[in-house]
Design a protein around this motif. Structure first.
Motif, PDB file in Angstrom:
ATOM      1  N   LEU A 156       0.835  -1.206   0.000  1.00  0.00           N
ATOM      2  CA  LEU A 156       0.000   0.000   0.000  1.00  0.00           C
ATOM      3  C   LEU A 156       0.870   1.256   0.000  1.00  0.00           C
ATOM      4  O   LEU A 156       0.610   2.198  -0.748  1.00  0.00           O
ATOM      5  CB  LEU A 156      -0.955  -0.015   1.193  1.00  0.00           C
ATOM      6  CG  LEU A 156      -2.079  -1.050   1.125  1.00  0.00           C
ATOM      7  CD1 LEU A 156      -2.803  -1.136   2.464  1.00  0.00           C
ATOM      8  CD2 LEU A 156      -3.049  -0.733  -0.005  1.00  0.00           C
ATOM      9  N   ASP A 157       1.908   1.260   0.830  1.00  0.00           N
ATOM     10  CA  ASP A 157       2.812   2.412   0.880  1.00  0.00           C
ATOM     11  C   ASP A 157       3.498   2.641  -0.467  1.00  0.00           C
ATOM     12  O   ASP A 157       3.584   3.779  -0.939  1.00  0.00           O
ATOM     13  CB  ASP A 157       3.863   2.240   1.979  1.00  0.00           C
ATOM     14  CG  ASP A 157       3.297   2.424   3.378  1.00  0.00           C
ATOM     15  OD1 ASP A 157       2.222   3.049   3.523  1.00  0.00           O
ATOM     16  OD2 ASP A 157       3.935   1.934   4.337  1.00  0.00           O
ATOM     17  N   ARG A 158       3.978   1.561  -1.088  1.00  0.00           N
ATOM     18  CA  ARG A 158       4.646   1.694  -2.394  1.00  0.00           C
ATOM     19  C   ARG A 158       3.677   2.236  -3.453  1.00  0.00           C
ATOM     20  O   ARG A 158       4.028   3.122  -4.237  1.00  0.00           O
ATOM     21  CB  ARG A 158       5.224   0.352  -2.857  1.00  0.00           C
ATOM     22  CG  ARG A 158       6.539  -0.016  -2.193  1.00  0.00           C
ATOM     23  CD  ARG A 158       7.256  -1.152  -2.897  1.00  0.00           C
ATOM     24  NE  ARG A 158       6.430  -2.332  -3.145  1.00  0.00           N
ATOM     25  CZ  ARG A 158       6.255  -3.339  -2.289  1.00  0.00           C
ATOM     26  NH1 ARG A 158       6.838  -3.307  -1.104  1.00  0.00           N
ATOM     27  NH2 ARG A 158       5.511  -4.377  -2.621  1.00  0.00           N
ATOM     28  N   CYS A 159       2.474   1.688  -3.474  1.00  0.00           N
ATOM     29  CA  CYS A 159       1.484   2.132  -4.464  1.00  0.00           C
ATOM     30  C   CYS A 159       1.075   3.582  -4.235  1.00  0.00           C
ATOM     31  O   CYS A 159       0.921   4.348  -5.192  1.00  0.00           O
ATOM     32  CB  CYS A 159       0.263   1.221  -4.446  1.00  0.00           C
ATOM     33  SG  CYS A 159       0.602  -0.424  -5.091  1.00  0.00           S
ATOM     34  N   LEU A 160       0.914   3.960  -2.981  1.00  0.00           N
ATOM     35  CA  LEU A 160       0.566   5.349  -2.678  1.00  0.00           C
ATOM     36  C   LEU A 160       1.703   6.296  -3.062  1.00  0.00           C
ATOM     37  O   LEU A 160       1.457   7.355  -3.640  1.00  0.00           O
ATOM     38  CB  LEU A 160       0.206   5.506  -1.200  1.00  0.00           C
ATOM     39  CG  LEU A 160      -1.172   4.980  -0.809  1.00  0.00           C
ATOM     40  CD1 LEU A 160      -1.299   4.826   0.695  1.00  0.00           C
ATOM     41  CD2 LEU A 160      -2.267   5.892  -1.372  1.00  0.00           C
ATOM     42  N   GLU A 161       2.926   5.892  -2.766  1.00  0.00           N
ATOM     43  CA  GLU A 161       4.073   6.731  -3.106  1.00  0.00           C
ATOM     44  C   GLU A 161       4.206   6.891  -4.627  1.00  0.00           C
ATOM     45  O   GLU A 161       4.480   7.979  -5.125  1.00  0.00           O
ATOM     46  CB  GLU A 161       5.354   6.121  -2.533  1.00  0.00           C
ATOM     47  CG  GLU A 161       6.567   7.004  -2.708  1.00  0.00           C
ATOM     48  CD  GLU A 161       7.800   6.412  -2.061  1.00  0.00           C
ATOM     49  OE1 GLU A 161       8.874   6.500  -2.675  1.00  0.00           O
ATOM     50  OE2 GLU A 161       7.684   5.867  -0.949  1.00  0.00           O
TER      51      GLU A 161
END
Length: 175
Positions: free
Chosen positions: A113-118
């Motif tokens: 989720l963090d990677r996709c949001l970033e």
């Protein structure tokens, strides 16, 4: 069931069947069950014989169970071979499984989720906003679950059981 050995075998088989639901293999769960109900430490050979599994499978499972903190190496007087004992306290087993599931399942989801949001932070347009909004909602939900799992995994039995009973009683009053 009439005898102790049959009951132990049934318990070990059922505990093994539940293992995958807790994030562990059937073999790992069966070894833990055997050690949990054994009255004395067991050697690798004892475990292999009791469960009819390979030496490699036994060693790998014992290593994983030890890493989880629910199996320990033990010294048996007069025995030169390494022996093992399983955690018998259900609360400690539960907490260990919670910590392991958090490590294996929740933390990787949060990382994705963090990677996709970033990767989508600077994107414009309705589709990007919608995607980001959905991921943020999901991240908030998973973060909340992560915090609960962390709290439970690091809490004393009495504290959490009181909280759970209060929750159950409150739910009963609203039904």
């Amino acid at each position: 069931m009439g005898n102790l050995e049959q009951s132990k075998d049934e318990f070990i088989a059922e505990w093994g069947a539940l293992g995958p639901a807790w994030g562990m293999t059937r073999t790992i769960a069966r070894i833990h069950a055997l050690l949990m109900v054994s009255d004395h430490p067991l050697t690798t050979d004892d475990i292999m014989e009791a469960l009819t599994i390979s030496r490699g499978g036994t060693h790998g499972a014992l290593k994983e169970l030890a890493a989880m903190g629910i199996v320990q190496s033990a010294i048996r007087k007069g025995e030169r071979k390494e022996t093992f004992v399983g955690e018998k306290d259900p609360w400690k087993v539960f907490c260990a499984i919670m910590r392991e599931r958090k490590r294996r399942e929740v933390e990787p989801v949060l990382a994705v989720l963090d990677r996709c949001l970033e990767a989508t932070t600077d994107l414009k347009g309705e589709a990007a906003r919608s995607f980001t909004h959905q991921l943020l909602q999901l991240k908030d939900f998973v973060d909340a679950g992560d915090r609960v799992m962390e709290k439970i995994g690091n809490s004393e039995r009495g504290t959490i059981l009181k909280w759970m009973m209060g929750l159950a009683n409150a739910r009963g009053r609203t039904s």
